[in-house]
Design a protein around this motif. Structure first.
Motif, short mmCIF file in Angstrom:
data_model
loop_
_atom_site.label_atom_id
_atom_site.label_comp_id
_atom_site.label_asym_id
_atom_site.label_seq_id
_atom_site.Cartn_x
_atom_site.Cartn_y
_atom_site.Cartn_z
N UNK A 36 37.88 41.49 64.68
CA UNK A 36 39.12 40.92 64.14
C UNK A 36 38.99 40.56 62.66
N UNK A 37 37.91 39.92 62.27
CA UNK A 37 37.73 39.55 60.87
C UNK A 37 37.62 40.78 59.97
N UNK A 38 36.94 41.80 60.45
CA UNK A 38 36.83 43.05 59.70
C UNK A 38 38.19 43.70 59.54
N UNK A 39 38.97 43.73 60.61
CA UNK A 39 40.30 44.32 60.56
C UNK A 39 41.21 43.57 59.60
N UNK A 40 41.17 42.24 59.65
CA UNK A 40 42.01 41.44 58.75
C UNK A 40 41.62 41.65 57.29
N UNK A 41 40.33 41.73 57.03
CA UNK A 41 39.87 41.97 55.67
C UNK A 41 40.33 43.35 55.18
N UNK A 43 42.91 45.04 56.25
CA UNK A 43 44.36 44.99 56.07
C UNK A 43 44.71 44.35 54.73
N UNK A 44 44.00 43.31 54.34
CA UNK A 44 44.21 42.69 53.02
C UNK A 44 43.96 43.69 51.90
N UNK A 45 42.90 44.46 52.03
CA UNK A 45 42.57 45.46 51.01
C UNK A 45 43.67 46.51 50.92
N UNK A 46 44.11 46.99 52.07
CA UNK A 46 45.17 48.00 52.11
C UNK A 46 46.46 47.44 51.51
N UNK A 47 46.79 46.19 51.84
CA UNK A 47 48.01 45.58 51.31
C UNK A 47 47.95 45.48 49.79
#
Length: 60
Positions: A36-41, A43-47
C-alpha cells in the motif's frame, strides 16, 4: 467464464472513464500484491508528472 455480478459489470461498462481507469489500476495493484505505501508513493509520483505535463500543455 461466467459473470457472477452482471449488474455491477453493466454499471462499470457505463461508468465514466476515470472510474474505469481507477478500477483497472486497483485491480493491477491488488493482483500484483503491491504494498500500500509503495502504491501510494507511486501514485503521488504519477500525479506530479501528469500535473507538470498538463501545466506545460497549451491545450489544457
Amino acid at each position: 467464464m461466467t459473470d457472477s455480478h452482471p449488474s455491477s459489470s453493466k454499471a462499470l461498462e457505463e461508468a465514466p472513464d476515470d472510474v474505469k481507469l481507477a478500477v483497472d489500476l486497483i485491480y493491477l495493484l491488488e493482483s500484483h500484491e503491491i504494498d500500500t505505501d509503495t502504491a501510494l508513493s507511486a501514485i503521488d509520483i504519477v500525479k506530479r508528472d501528469l500535473l507538470t505535463k498538463k501545466a506545460a500543455s497549451p491545450n489544457e
